[in-house]
Design a protein around this motif. Structure first.
Motif, mmCIF file in Angstrom:
data_model
loop_
_atom_site.group_PDB
_atom_site.id
_atom_site.type_symbol
_atom_site.label_atom_id
_atom_site.label_comp_id
_atom_site.label_asym_id
_atom_site.label_seq_id
_atom_site.Cartn_x
_atom_site.Cartn_y
_atom_site.Cartn_z
ATOM 1 N N LEU A 84 9.530 -10.525 -20.652
ATOM 2 C CA LEU A 84 8.881 -9.765 -19.579
ATOM 3 C C LEU A 84 7.742 -8.911 -20.129
ATOM 4 O O LEU A 84 6.680 -8.799 -19.511
ATOM 5 N N ARG A 85 7.965 -8.301 -21.295
ATOM 6 C CA ARG A 85 6.909 -7.475 -21.877
ATOM 7 C C ARG A 85 5.688 -8.311 -22.263
ATOM 8 O O ARG A 85 4.543 -7.866 -22.111
ATOM 9 N N ARG A 86 5.929 -9.520 -22.753
ATOM 10 C CA ARG A 86 4.803 -10.396 -23.081
ATOM 11 C C ARG A 86 4.019 -10.766 -21.819
ATOM 12 O O ARG A 86 2.778 -10.833 -21.831
ATOM 13 N N LYS A 87 4.736 -11.013 -20.728
ATOM 14 C CA LYS A 87 4.062 -11.329 -19.473
ATOM 15 C C LYS A 87 3.249 -10.138 -18.972
ATOM 16 O O LYS A 87 2.125 -10.300 -18.469
ATOM 17 N N ILE A 88 3.828 -8.941 -19.109
ATOM 18 C CA ILE A 88 3.101 -7.736 -18.689
ATOM 19 C C ILE A 88 1.809 -7.606 -19.479
ATOM 20 O O ILE A 88 0.739 -7.331 -18.921
ATOM 21 N N ALA A 89 1.884 -7.798 -20.802
ATOM 22 C CA ALA A 89 0.688 -7.704 -21.647
ATOM 23 C C ALA A 89 -0.353 -8.737 -21.216
ATOM 24 O O ALA A 89 -1.560 -8.457 -21.166
ATOM 25 N N LYS A 90 0.103 -9.952 -20.889
ATOM 26 C CA LYS A 90 -0.809 -11.016 -20.470
ATOM 27 C C LYS A 90 -1.539 -10.645 -19.175
ATOM 28 O O LYS A 90 -2.768 -10.760 -19.071
ATOM 29 N N PHE A 91 -0.782 -10.188 -18.175
ATOM 30 C CA PHE A 91 -1.396 -9.878 -16.893
ATOM 31 C C PHE A 91 -2.255 -8.620 -16.966
ATOM 32 O O PHE A 91 -3.243 -8.492 -16.234
ATOM 33 N N LYS A 92 -1.895 -7.684 -17.857
ATOM 34 C CA LYS A 92 -2.756 -6.519 -18.033
ATOM 35 C C LYS A 92 -4.098 -6.944 -18.608
ATOM 36 O O LYS A 92 -5.143 -6.398 -18.246
ATOM 37 N N SER A 93 -4.064 -7.890 -19.527
ATOM 38 C CA SER A 93 -5.314 -8.401 -20.091
ATOM 39 C C SER A 93 -6.160 -9.061 -19.009
ATOM 40 O O SER A 93 -7.383 -8.871 -18.951
ATOM 41 N N GLU A 94 -5.513 -9.817 -18.122
ATOM 42 C CA GLU A 94 -6.242 -10.459 -17.022
ATOM 43 C C GLU A 94 -6.828 -9.406 -16.080
ATOM 44 O O GLU A 94 -7.971 -9.528 -15.619
ATOM 45 N N ALA A 95 -6.029 -8.371 -15.807
ATOM 46 C CA ALA A 95 -6.499 -7.316 -14.897
ATOM 47 C C ALA A 95 -7.697 -6.585 -15.489
ATOM 48 O O ALA A 95 -8.629 -6.200 -14.772
ATOM 49 N N GLN A 96 -7.670 -6.384 -16.805
ATOM 50 C CA GLN A 96 -8.774 -5.705 -17.474
ATOM 51 C C GLN A 96 -10.067 -6.500 -17.363
ATOM 52 O O GLN A 96 -11.158 -5.928 -17.241
ATOM 53 N N GLN A 97 -9.949 -7.806 -17.400
ATOM 54 C CA GLN A 97 -11.129 -8.668 -17.375
ATOM 55 C C GLN A 97 -11.720 -8.818 -15.978
ATOM 56 O O GLN A 97 -12.886 -9.171 -15.814
ATOM 57 N N ARG A 98 -10.899 -8.539 -14.973
ATOM 58 C CA ARG A 98 -11.407 -8.650 -13.602
ATOM 59 C C ARG A 98 -12.347 -7.496 -13.287
ATOM 60 O O ARG A 98 -12.172 -6.386 -13.726
ATOM 61 N N GLY A 123 -6.552 -0.606 -10.931
ATOM 62 C CA GLY A 123 -5.304 -0.896 -11.605
ATOM 63 C C GLY A 123 -4.247 0.168 -11.390
ATOM 64 O O GLY A 123 -4.433 1.155 -10.687
ATOM 65 N N LEU A 124 -3.111 -0.041 -12.048
ATOM 66 C CA LEU A 124 -2.028 0.928 -11.976
ATOM 67 C C LEU A 124 -2.423 2.213 -12.678
ATOM 68 O O LEU A 124 -3.307 2.228 -13.526
ATOM 69 N N SER A 125 -1.757 3.313 -12.351
ATOM 70 C CA SER A 125 -2.027 4.588 -13.013
ATOM 71 C C SER A 125 -0.725 5.355 -13.158
ATOM 72 O O SER A 125 0.224 5.156 -12.406
ATOM 73 N N LYS A 128 0.066 -12.385 -5.790
ATOM 74 C CA LYS A 128 -1.178 -13.144 -5.895
ATOM 75 C C LYS A 128 -2.159 -12.542 -6.907
ATOM 76 O O LYS A 128 -3.114 -13.206 -7.305
ATOM 77 N N THR A 129 -1.946 -11.294 -7.311
ATOM 78 C CA THR A 129 -2.891 -10.641 -8.217
ATOM 79 C C THR A 129 -2.165 -10.181 -9.486
ATOM 80 O O THR A 129 -0.939 -9.959 -9.468
ATOM 81 N N PRO A 130 -2.894 -10.033 -10.595
ATOM 82 C CA PRO A 130 -2.267 -9.518 -11.822
ATOM 83 C C PRO A 130 -1.614 -8.151 -11.618
ATOM 84 O O PRO A 130 -0.531 -7.885 -12.144
ATOM 85 N N GLU A 131 -2.274 -7.276 -10.818
ATOM 86 C CA GLU A 131 -1.715 -5.937 -10.596
ATOM 87 C C GLU A 131 -0.363 -6.010 -9.896
ATOM 88 O O GLU A 131 0.578 -5.287 -10.252
ATOM 89 N N ALA A 132 -0.266 -6.885 -8.889
ATOM 90 C CA ALA A 132 1.003 -7.028 -8.158
ATOM 91 C C ALA A 132 2.082 -7.632 -9.053
ATOM 92 O O ALA A 132 3.257 -7.240 -8.991
ATOM 93 N N LYS A 133 1.706 -8.584 -9.888
ATOM 94 C CA LYS A 133 2.674 -9.187 -10.811
ATOM 95 C C LYS A 133 3.160 -8.145 -11.829
ATOM 96 O O LYS A 133 4.354 -8.094 -12.152
ATOM 97 N N ILE A 134 2.245 -7.328 -12.347
ATOM 98 C CA ILE A 134 2.624 -6.276 -13.303
ATOM 99 C C ILE A 134 3.615 -5.315 -12.671
ATOM 100 O O ILE A 134 4.624 -4.939 -13.274
ATOM 101 N N GLU A 135 3.325 -4.904 -11.435
ATOM 102 C CA GLU A 135 4.207 -3.958 -10.747
ATOM 103 C C GLU A 135 5.612 -4.536 -10.603
ATOM 104 O O GLU A 135 6.612 -3.842 -10.833
ATOM 105 N N ALA A 136 5.719 -5.810 -10.225
ATOM 106 C CA ALA A 136 7.035 -6.440 -10.068
ATOM 107 C C ALA A 136 7.737 -6.597 -11.416
ATOM 108 O O ALA A 136 8.950 -6.345 -11.537
#
Length: 328
Positions: free
Chosen positions: A49-63, A70-72, A20-28
């Motif tokens: 997959l890498r493009r999707k990761i970049a997309k969701f990281k951008s979303e996570a950054q904006q939240r 976020g992940l560490s 449900k969240t960008p962080e959870a999607k990135i982890e998967a």
């Protein structure tokens, strides 16, 4: 060639679809990348997959609060110094770490190939440095965990591409680092910083200095940049300049190598003790064992600043290459 994906991949894919969240999607997604076998049949899928990761990281950054939630990634320091390589997309960070070390970061012509930090050990004479490949940084996006990684490193390599407006790349990267409160060591700091700064020794590495003509362009870059930082031109394709880079890392690390020996024996020059510059004989004794200092009476030294076998006391300042014979 078929992908031949194993069952755990589809389990991670299911978690991705249910996340449900960008962080959870990135982890998967990152788990899917780790599980996926590497061959030609998976190249396009890996890129997607890498493009999707970049997309969701951008979303996570904006939240709001993404930097805290976020992940560490924590990487323990190894070797004589930890060196983090940062820069814009496709400047050659992964190629540099791959050609110098035992690491195998992914290298491709499209951006965001690197999605998590990749450490590798780089041999230099009789010691090793730890180089860390990192995801690209830009004024529009940087992984939140990158700040902590860069702040803890001993040295920072700022890498640019000679063929892709290196002056602008350098300016942008230094600006991003400044936003993280990471500044070149010895340079003036902004007077209105709200929090503690993190001065770091930095090396500007200019990639794709492949030919003599490229060297002329590199020298022009050094003159025009006026950044006041050590600059090294390299070619990750041919190996040009890589030894000079390692020498620069060694010099900026402010370390010395010291050897010990038993009376009548030769020192083992393959396994030095690595200490900060200006370390004393007492510092070396404490590094060997904390109780050793109390028993130490004196030592004999072989090195550039003394005559062979000179007797010294605990406050003697060690030099790079010194050979120490302890007497207790």
């Amino acid at each position: 060639m078929p992908a031949n994906l194993p069952p755990p991949y589809f389990e991670a894919e299911k978690r991705y679809r249910e996340a449900k969240t960008p962080e959870a999607k990135i982890e998967a997604l990152e788990e899917m990348l780790t599980i996926m076998p590497k061959h030609k049949g998976t190249d396009k899928l890996r890129a997607d997959l890498r493009r999707k990761i970049a997309k969701f990281k951008s979303e996570a950054q904006q939240r709001k609060g993404a930097g805290r939630k976020g992940l560490s990634y924590a990487i323990d320091k190894e070797g004589a110094a930890q060196v983090v390589v940062v820069g814009a997309p496709n400047v050659g960070k992964s190629s540099l770490v791959g050609v110098l070390s035992n690491a195998s970061p992914e290298v491709a012509e499209f951006p965001h190939t690197t999605w998590k930090p990749t450490p590798g050990m780089v041999p230099y004479e009789n010691i090793q440095f730890q180089l860390i490949d990192t995801p690209p940084i830009s004024k529009s996006f940087i992984d939140p965990w990158m700040a902590d990684l860069i702040r803890k490193a001993d040295l920072v390599i700022v890498m640019v591409d000679l063929t892709a407006d290196p002056l602008q790349q350098l300016e942008d990267t230094l600006e991003v680092l400044a936003e993280l409160r990471v500044f070149p060591h010895g340079k003036p700091l902004p007077p209105d910083l709200p929090k503690k700064p993190f001065p770091k020794k930095m090396i500007v590495v200019v990639n794709k200095v492949d030919t003599d003509a490229d060297m002329d362009d590199f020298l022009a870059f050094v003159e025009l940049s006026q950044c006041g930082l050590p600059c090294v031109g390299v070619s990750t394709a041919s190996g040009r300049g890589l030894h000079a880079l390692l020498e620069t890392i060694f010099q900026l690390s402010d370390i010395i190598r010291v050897y010990t020996k038993a009376p009548g024996k030769e020192p083992d020059k393959s396994a030095p003790f690595v200490l900060p510059k200006e370390s004393t004989l007492q510092d070396l004794a404490e590094k060997i064992h904390k109780d050793f200092v109390e028993k130490l009476r004196f030592a004999r030294i072989w090195g550039k600043a003394v005559f062979d076998g000179q007797m010294v006391q605990k406050d003697y300042v060690l030099q790079d290459g010194d050979v120490v014979e302890f007497r207790i």
